[in-house]
Structure formats: structure tokens, C-alpha cells
Design an enzyme around this catalytic site. Sequence first.
Site, PDB file in Angstrom:
ATOM      1  N   LYS A  66       0.815  -1.228   0.000  1.00  0.00           N
ATOM      2  CA  LYS A  66       0.000   0.000   0.000  1.00  0.00           C
ATOM      3  C   LYS A  66       0.847   1.276   0.000  1.00  0.00           C
ATOM      4  O   LYS A  66       0.470   2.263  -0.624  1.00  0.00           O
ATOM      5  CB  LYS A  66      -0.946  -0.001   1.205  1.00  0.00           C
ATOM      6  CG  LYS A  66      -2.011  -1.090   1.116  1.00  0.00           C
ATOM      7  CD  LYS A  66      -2.972  -1.023   2.290  1.00  0.00           C
ATOM      8  CE  LYS A  66      -3.874  -2.240   2.318  1.00  0.00           C
ATOM      9  NZ  LYS A  66      -4.860  -2.207   3.380  1.00  0.00           N
ATOM     10  N   ASP A 122      -9.765   2.383   2.476  1.00  0.00           N
ATOM     11  CA  ASP A 122      -9.726   1.849   3.851  1.00  0.00           C
ATOM     12  C   ASP A 122     -10.239   2.874   4.865  1.00  0.00           C
ATOM     13  O   ASP A 122     -10.900   2.523   5.842  1.00  0.00           O
ATOM     14  CB  ASP A 122      -8.290   1.467   4.242  1.00  0.00           C
ATOM     15  CG  ASP A 122      -7.818   0.191   3.573  1.00  0.00           C
ATOM     16  OD1 ASP A 122      -8.659  -0.661   3.258  1.00  0.00           O
ATOM     17  OD2 ASP A 122      -6.598   0.052   3.378  1.00  0.00           O
ATOM     18  N   ARG A 172       3.887  -1.650  19.868  1.00  0.00           N
ATOM     19  CA  ARG A 172       5.056  -2.413  20.342  1.00  0.00           C
ATOM     20  C   ARG A 172       6.342  -1.594  20.162  1.00  0.00           C
ATOM     21  O   ARG A 172       7.127  -1.440  21.083  1.00  0.00           O
ATOM     22  CB  ARG A 172       5.151  -3.731  19.563  1.00  0.00           C
ATOM     23  CG  ARG A 172       6.377  -4.547  19.890  1.00  0.00           C
ATOM     24  CD  ARG A 172       6.399  -5.833  19.101  1.00  0.00           C
ATOM     25  NE  ARG A 172       6.413  -5.601  17.653  1.00  0.00           N
ATOM     26  CZ  ARG A 172       6.468  -6.558  16.754  1.00  0.00           C
ATOM     27  NH1 ARG A 172       6.497  -7.823  17.132  1.00  0.00           N
ATOM     28  NH2 ARG A 172       6.484  -6.280  15.460  1.00  0.00           N
TER      29      ARG A 172
HETATM   30  P1  NAP Z   1       1.515  -3.606   9.481  1.00  0.00           P
HETATM   31  O1  NAP Z   1       1.688  -2.320   8.775  1.00  0.00           O
HETATM   32  O2  NAP Z   1       2.491  -4.704   9.255  1.00  0.00           O
HETATM   33  O3  NAP Z   1       1.472  -3.274  11.064  1.00  0.00           O
HETATM   34  C1  NAP Z   1       1.427  -4.317  12.007  1.00  0.00           C
HETATM   35  C2  NAP Z   1       1.138  -3.729  13.378  1.00  0.00           C
HETATM   36  O4  NAP Z   1       1.021  -4.813  14.313  1.00  0.00           O
HETATM   37  C3  NAP Z   1       2.240  -2.830  13.908  1.00  0.00           C
HETATM   38  O5  NAP Z   1       1.666  -1.875  14.758  1.00  0.00           O
HETATM   39  C4  NAP Z   1       3.097  -3.839  14.689  1.00  0.00           C
HETATM   40  O6  NAP Z   1       3.891  -3.233  15.683  1.00  0.00           O
HETATM   41  C5  NAP Z   1       2.015  -4.667  15.327  1.00  0.00           C
HETATM   42  N1  NAP Z   1       2.504  -5.997  15.695  1.00  0.00           N
HETATM   43  C6  NAP Z   1       2.878  -6.984  14.868  1.00  0.00           C
HETATM   44  N2  NAP Z   1       3.276  -8.059  15.571  1.00  0.00           N
HETATM   45  C7  NAP Z   1       3.152  -7.732  16.883  1.00  0.00           C
HETATM   46  C8  NAP Z   1       3.408  -8.412  18.110  1.00  0.00           C
HETATM   47  N3  NAP Z   1       3.884  -9.666  18.117  1.00  0.00           N
HETATM   48  N4  NAP Z   1       3.156  -7.781  19.268  1.00  0.00           N
HETATM   49  C9  NAP Z   1       2.673  -6.506  19.272  1.00  0.00           C
HETATM   50  N5  NAP Z   1       2.419  -5.800  18.147  1.00  0.00           N
HETATM   51  C10 NAP Z   1       2.651  -6.415  16.959  1.00  0.00           C
HETATM   52  O7  NAP Z   1       0.089  -4.267   9.170  1.00  0.00           O
HETATM   53  P2  NAP Z   1      -1.291  -3.491   8.900  1.00  0.00           P
HETATM   54  O8  NAP Z   1      -1.543  -3.435   7.436  1.00  0.00           O
HETATM   55  O9  NAP Z   1      -1.298  -2.247   9.694  1.00  0.00           O
HETATM   56  O10 NAP Z   1      -2.343  -4.540   9.507  1.00  0.00           O
HETATM   57  C11 NAP Z   1      -2.547  -4.646  10.909  1.00  0.00           C
HETATM   58  C12 NAP Z   1      -3.730  -5.568  11.179  1.00  0.00           C
HETATM   59  O11 NAP Z   1      -4.921  -5.005  10.646  1.00  0.00           O
HETATM   60  C13 NAP Z   1      -3.586  -6.957  10.553  1.00  0.00           C
HETATM   61  O12 NAP Z   1      -4.134  -7.909  11.420  1.00  0.00           O
HETATM   62  C14 NAP Z   1      -4.434  -6.862   9.306  1.00  0.00           C
HETATM   63  O13 NAP Z   1      -4.930  -8.120   8.913  1.00  0.00           O
HETATM   64  C15 NAP Z   1      -5.560  -5.958   9.799  1.00  0.00           C
HETATM   65  N6  NAP Z   1      -6.217  -5.240   8.702  1.00  0.00           N
HETATM   66  C16 NAP Z   1      -7.549  -5.479   8.516  1.00  0.00           C
HETATM   67  C17 NAP Z   1      -8.205  -4.809   7.498  1.00  0.00           C
HETATM   68  C18 NAP Z   1      -9.667  -5.072   7.290  1.00  0.00           C
HETATM   69  O14 NAP Z   1     -10.193  -4.712   6.229  1.00  0.00           O
HETATM   70  N7  NAP Z   1     -10.353  -5.645   8.252  1.00  0.00           N
HETATM   71  C19 NAP Z   1      -7.521  -3.915   6.665  1.00  0.00           C
HETATM   72  C20 NAP Z   1      -6.162  -3.681   6.916  1.00  0.00           C
HETATM   73  C21 NAP Z   1      -5.515  -4.368   7.938  1.00  0.00           C
HETATM   74  P3  NAP Z   1       5.389  -2.738  15.331  1.00  0.00           P
HETATM   75  O15 NAP Z   1       5.249  -1.339  14.795  1.00  0.00           O
HETATM   76  O16 NAP Z   1       6.076  -2.780  16.641  1.00  0.00           O
HETATM   77  O17 NAP Z   1       5.958  -3.689  14.335  1.00  0.00           O
END
Ligand code: NAP
Length: 296
Positions: A66, A122, A172
Site C-alpha cells: 500500500k 480503507d 510495540r
Molecule cells: P503492518 O503495517 O504490518 O502493522 C502491524 C502492526 O502490528 C504494527 O503496529 C506492529 O507493531 C504490530 N505488531 C505486529 N506483531 C506484533 C506483536 N507480536 N506484538 C505486538 N504488536 C505487533 O500491518 P497493517 O496493514 O497495519 O495490519 C494490521 C492488522 O490489521 C492486521 O491484522 C491486518 O490483517 C488488519 N487489517 C484489517 C483490514 C480489514 O479490512 N479488516 C484492513 C487492513 C488491515 P510494530 O510497529 O512494533 O511492528
Amino acid sequence: MIRYCAVIGHPVKHSASPAMQNAGFAALGLNWRYLAFDVAPSQLAAAISGAKTMRFIGLNLTVPHKLASVSLVDALDASAQTCAAVNTIRFEARDATGAWQPLSRFEEMPVSNIRTLGFNTDSDAIARALRDELGLNLAGTRVLLLGAGGAGRTAALRLAKEGVAELWLVNRTAERADALADEIRRIFPKVTARTGYPTGDVNLVINATSLGLKADDPIPLDADRFPLGRTKAVFDMVYRPAETRLLAAARSAGCRIANGLGMLLYQGAAALELWAGRGAPIDSMRRALEAEVYGT
Ligand code: NAP
């Protein structure tokens, strides 16, 4: 002639978008197909260019593409400019008057001079899910947002735009939450953006971390520092499983809860509307999504 759309991600095999979008196309009577392609980040530019060459109608971008897509499209809609992230691309060509039009408007495919226009659906999807599924009017509320990755940043910017009074950010990697709080304070000076757990009650907790996807994942907040009894509602962006440990605990604590399926549905419906120029058949898309994700 069959027309094509696709989602590009890495990995992409668990994407529910093909089932949802193909149901939407069928309900609108469109002879379109929606595919999923696993494309490594180093090949993203080539993939977008290939879809343009093959006169695709549009693309969705998912993790991890993205942010990189922002610099790979020819023009950005305001929705993508605000988030600095693109999750939807529409391919366009000029009509007889010289105005850019979606490729879906052309009976005969234009052969040259196609452009890519990047959107972000989004942000609207988050606001709509919070309004429709949790009955929340965000203006003046206090919100605890967990996660400062791509989805967390999009949520934070949208919450601020909706006029939340206080936004608490926990992540985190603390530096990412600090940077996001700085950005919110700079763009939305009326919003009180802080890092760490709130003192007192909040109206809403949002999980925008990846925690919850796996059955043995811990709850994404520290319940000693913030007991769930101190929020009225919890929104978890994770939708598989339907009820994460966070949502189960929130339900037990008496909170209103919603998972991320509505967000996924609304961002997809908005993308379909951008491509087709018609209202999305939301009920058909929701049914297909639920069947794909939950087997119901
Ligand atoms: P991303 O950019 O990779 O960000 C991941 C986030 O999760 C960061 O804040 C990361 O913290 C945190 N994280 C990952 N592993 C962790 C752990 N073991 N302990 C604590 N924090 C952890 O991913 P994203 O695109 O933002 O997506 C985040 C979530 O939203 C995912 O589950 C995704 O499936 C969901 N999502 C859903 C939709 C929907 O339409 N429902 C749309 C988009 C995303 P750090 O900064 O410390 O790495």
C-alpha cells in the site's frame, strides 16, 4: 469481452477479496473477473504496468504494497494523498472531450495513453464500520488505538479527521507511536494525541495490530494498565477468527464489539463503485465474504 480486476499482495493466498468481488460483479451482471496475484515487492511496478498493458479495469493493493504504490501511480486521489497509502487503483483513458474516464466506460478498449489513479478506500471503510456496526459518532470521543502500522496510521488519521477529542496510541515499537502522535498533532491541532494508556474511561478501543490472527496470540493490550471495563466498545480489525481473544474478553466485560469483516466489506464495495461507477451490491458481497471467511 471479459474484463479483469485483481488484488496484488505478498502473500495473497488467504485473500477473501476474489470471492467478495466476483459475487459483486455477478450481482451487477458484469462480465468481469477478479483474480489474486502474489507479487514480491521488487516486482510491484512491473505488475501494475502489466495490468495497465492488459487493460485491467482496476487493482487492489494489500500488505505489503500500500505504501510503495503511492509513488507508482500516475495520479493520486485526495483519499490516497491524505493517508499516503493506496489500496485501490483505477485505470483510466481520455474520452472524446479529453476528460479522464474509468476504462469500464469504454465499449472499445483504448489502445494507448492509459493512466493509473490511486485511491484509499480503507479510511472511509473504518469510519463506516464504526458508525454502522458500533453505532459510534466519533466527534468528541476518547479513543485508544493499538497499533501504528499501515492500518493503525490510516485509522488514526481518520479518527482525527472525524474530530475525536483524545487519541491514545500504543504500539510495540514505541517510536512509531511517537511519530504518529506527532503527525496527528501537526495536521489536527485540535485533537489531543498522546502515546501510552489513557487515564480514565474511553469510548472505543481499536486493535490495528496483527495480534489476534493466531489462536495463541496474546491480547494486544495490557489489561493491568487498561482493563476492558473502562471502554464502551471494542473494534478489532482482525476478522479471522470471527471472535478474537480481545473481542471475547470485551464481550465478557460488557462492551459492544465488532470485528474487521465490515471494514473489509466496505473498502471492497467502495473499490467496486470506483471501477464500475455504480452502487455496490453490498448484501451479495457480504454473503459471499461470510461464506468465504466463516463457511456460513
Ligand atoms: P503492518 O503495517 O504490518 O502493522 C502491524 C502492526 O502490528 C504494527 O503496529 C506492529 O507493531 C504490530 N505488531 C505486529 N506483531 C506484533 C506483536 N507480536 N506484538 C505486538 N504488536 C505487533 O500491518 P497493517 O496493514 O497495519 O495490519 C494490521 C492488522 O490489521 C492486521 O491484522 C491486518 O490483517 C488488519 N487489517 C484489517 C483490514 C480489514 O479490512 N479488516 C484492513 C487492513 C488491515 P510494530 O510497529 O512494533 O511492528
